[in-house]
Design a protein around this motif. Structure first.
Motif, PDB file in Angstrom:
ATOM      1  N   ARG A 110       0.824  -1.224   0.000  1.00  0.00           N
ATOM      2  CA  ARG A 110       0.000   0.000   0.000  1.00  0.00           C
ATOM      3  C   ARG A 110       0.861   1.280   0.000  1.00  0.00           C
ATOM      4  O   ARG A 110       0.409   2.346   0.414  1.00  0.00           O
ATOM      5  CB  ARG A 110      -0.946   0.015   1.203  1.00  0.00           C
ATOM      6  N   ARG A 111       2.090   1.143  -0.472  1.00  0.00           N
ATOM      7  CA  ARG A 111       2.937   2.340  -0.606  1.00  0.00           C
ATOM      8  C   ARG A 111       2.560   3.021  -1.926  1.00  0.00           C
ATOM      9  O   ARG A 111       3.249   2.927  -2.929  1.00  0.00           O
ATOM     10  CB  ARG A 111       4.415   1.949  -0.590  1.00  0.00           C
ATOM     11  N   LYS A 170      -4.410  15.423  -1.935  1.00  0.00           N
ATOM     12  CA  LYS A 170      -5.695  14.833  -2.336  1.00  0.00           C
ATOM     13  C   LYS A 170      -6.205  15.457  -3.646  1.00  0.00           C
ATOM     14  O   LYS A 170      -6.682  14.745  -4.537  1.00  0.00           O
ATOM     15  CB  LYS A 170      -6.719  15.054  -1.210  1.00  0.00           C
ATOM     16  N   ASP A 171      -6.074  16.767  -3.753  1.00  0.00           N
ATOM     17  CA  ASP A 171      -6.494  17.451  -4.990  1.00  0.00           C
ATOM     18  C   ASP A 171      -5.655  16.971  -6.178  1.00  0.00           C
ATOM     19  O   ASP A 171      -6.179  16.785  -7.287  1.00  0.00           O
ATOM     20  CB  ASP A 171      -6.338  18.969  -4.842  1.00  0.00           C
ATOM     21  N   VAL A 172      -4.365  16.803  -5.936  1.00  0.00           N
ATOM     22  CA  VAL A 172      -3.472  16.397  -7.023  1.00  0.00           C
ATOM     23  C   VAL A 172      -3.823  14.990  -7.506  1.00  0.00           C
ATOM     24  O   VAL A 172      -3.944  14.735  -8.714  1.00  0.00           O
ATOM     25  CB  VAL A 172      -1.991  16.443  -6.551  1.00  0.00           C
ATOM     26  N   ILE A 173      -4.016  14.066  -6.558  1.00  0.00           N
ATOM     27  CA  ILE A 173      -4.346  12.685  -6.936  1.00  0.00           C
ATOM     28  C   ILE A 173      -5.703  12.640  -7.646  1.00  0.00           C
ATOM     29  O   ILE A 173      -5.895  11.869  -8.594  1.00  0.00           O
ATOM     30  CB  ILE A 173      -4.350  11.764  -5.684  1.00  0.00           C
ATOM     31  N   THR A 180      -7.578   5.503  -6.759  1.00  0.00           N
ATOM     32  CA  THR A 180      -8.736   5.510  -5.853  1.00  0.00           C
ATOM     33  C   THR A 180      -8.321   4.977  -4.474  1.00  0.00           C
ATOM     34  O   THR A 180      -8.702   5.536  -3.438  1.00  0.00           O
ATOM     35  CB  THR A 180      -9.886   4.658  -6.441  1.00  0.00           C
ATOM     36  N   GLU A 181      -7.511   3.908  -4.482  1.00  0.00           N
ATOM     37  CA  GLU A 181      -7.005   3.357  -3.215  1.00  0.00           C
ATOM     38  C   GLU A 181      -6.096   4.371  -2.510  1.00  0.00           C
ATOM     39  O   GLU A 181      -6.113   4.498  -1.285  1.00  0.00           O
ATOM     40  CB  GLU A 181      -6.220   2.061  -3.492  1.00  0.00           C
ATOM     41  N   TYR A 182      -5.306   5.057  -3.297  1.00  0.00           N
ATOM     42  CA  TYR A 182      -4.421   6.106  -2.776  1.00  0.00           C
ATOM     43  C   TYR A 182      -5.259   7.169  -2.043  1.00  0.00           C
ATOM     44  O   TYR A 182      -4.960   7.566  -0.907  1.00  0.00           O
ATOM     45  CB  TYR A 182      -3.675   6.732  -3.961  1.00  0.00           C
ATOM     46  N   LEU A 183      -6.352   7.586  -2.703  1.00  0.00           N
ATOM     47  CA  LEU A 183      -7.230   8.607  -2.105  1.00  0.00           C
ATOM     48  C   LEU A 183      -7.861   8.103  -0.805  1.00  0.00           C
ATOM     49  O   LEU A 183      -8.005   8.865   0.157  1.00  0.00           O
ATOM     50  CB  LEU A 183      -8.322   9.010  -3.104  1.00  0.00           C
ATOM     51  N   LYS A 184      -8.219   6.809  -0.803  1.00  0.00           N
ATOM     52  CA  LYS A 184      -8.807   6.239   0.413  1.00  0.00           C
ATOM     53  C   LYS A 184      -7.829   6.344   1.577  1.00  0.00           C
ATOM     54  O   LYS A 184      -8.211   6.668   2.712  1.00  0.00           O
ATOM     55  CB  LYS A 184      -9.168   4.754   0.176  1.00  0.00           C
TER      56      LYS A 184
END
Ligand SMILES: [Fe+2]
Ligand SMILES: [Fe+2]
Length: 350
Positions: free
Chosen positions: A169-170, A310-313, A277-281
């Protein structure tokens, strides 16, 4: 530059006793004079570098230099040097970043943001920035129907397994590494379509630009991610190996079947949407700190100054959704037995 001009003049004076080397000295000086004018200098006939040099040349050819004449020549040389220094200073004042070389200077015009502040980037310009389309459907999935589709989908799913094992999850590191791969297909496709266009004397229908645009966009994702995550030495080594393999495999695949190549990229982009999406979670849950957005991202996506990771992702994920649609569309065009040039390329989605 001033050293070159003065050297030329000194060479010419020395060469006054030798007619064979005289021609070279004059032509060098003429080029030096042109450079001064090109860099924005204003010269009167009396002070034009060519005039000064011709005067010196005439004097050397007609009479032996007396001490007063030598003094005058030295004065003229000093004047020339001073004027050239002033020109260089002018260029430096205009743009501190401009390079003043011995041969030519290329000052850049002042570029500012809409708020009047100086534009900080050389790697992209204000007119290349855009606001991501956040309304794009992130859930779309191309259901594999043909054997080629199923092969492409399975291949991408298989490629995901080692990626999941390696990165877990990195997501910062994962995104950075995957963007090094994602920036390849657009460049390969664009390059091959370019060569085809040139080879066959035919238009590409805008697809060269569309694919190169995708490659550039993916590279900007990477430039952004690298501001957030610094790659370690073994990750750099991994990129080297993966790029070497992936570039060649994709190149051969695109030559053999652009339909399959675009389908593979379409599915890769679907996986990229999932990863982001996982990154944002993880950002929302606090597992990953929602740091401030890098300056390069704020300018590239025209984000607010207080934008966060968060905005960038979120905007990167929207880009990936667009790449997904473009590549599935390209594959569908081939699937219908048509060529890409027959369908309008989706340029300027930004
Ligand atoms: Fe990307
Ligand atoms: Fe992408």
């Amino acid at each position: 530059m001033n050293r070159l001009v003065s050297n030329s003049i000194f060479m010419m004076i020395r060469a006054s006793s030798s007619s064979s080397s005289m021609t070279f000295s004059i032509s060098s000086s003429i080029n030096g004079g042109s450079r001064i004018l090109a860099s924005g200098g204003v010269s009167s006939p009396e002070t034009h570098p060519l005039s000064v040099l011709m005067t010196v040349f005439r004097r050397n050819m007609t009479s032996s230099p007396s001490s007063s004449l030598k003094e005058r020549e030295n004065k003229e040389i000093e004047t020339l040097k001073e004027r050239e220094n002033k020109e260089i200073e002018k260029i430096k004042e205009k743009d501190d970043d401009s390079v003043v070389s011995s041969y030519w200077s290329i000052p850049r015009n002042e570029i500012t943001k809409p708020d009047g502040t100086k534009w900080a980037w050389n790697c992209f310009m204000p007119w290349e920035t855009y606001e991501a389309d956040l309304s794009i459907d992130l859930t779309k999935h191309h259901v594999p129907k043909t054997f080629a589709d199923k092969f492409a989908c399975r291949t991408v799913k298989l490629l995901r397994i080692p990626t999941d094992i390696f990165f877990k999850r990195r997501y910062g590191c994962r995104a950075m590494m995957l963007e090094t791969v994602a920036a390849v297909p657009g460049m390969v496709g664009g390059m091959l379509l370019h060569l085809r266009s040139v080879r066959r004397f035919e238009q590409s229908g805008g697809w060269i630009k569309a694919l190169l645009e995708e490659a550039e966009n993916e590279r900007m994702h990477l430039m952004t991610m690298v501001e957030l995550v610094q790659p370690r030495w073994y990750e750099r080594l991994l990129v080297l190996v993966v790029q070497g393999i992936f570039f060649n495999c994709y190149f051969v695949l695109y030559l053999a079947s652009p339909k399959l190549a675009h389908r593979v990229v379409g599915y890769l982009e679907e996986e990229a949407i999932h990863s982001y999406t996982e990154y944002l979670k993880d950002i929302e849950s606090g597992a990953i700190e929602n740091v401030r957005a890098p300056a390069i991202a704020i300018d590239y996506w025209r984000l607010p100054k207080d934008a966060t990771l968060k905005d960038v992702i979120t905007v990167i994920r929207a880009d990936e959704a667009h790449h997904r649609d473009v590549n599935h569309f390209a594959s569908d065009v081939h699937f219908q037995g048509r060529q890409l040039k027959e369908a309008p390329a989706p340029i300027g989605y930004r």
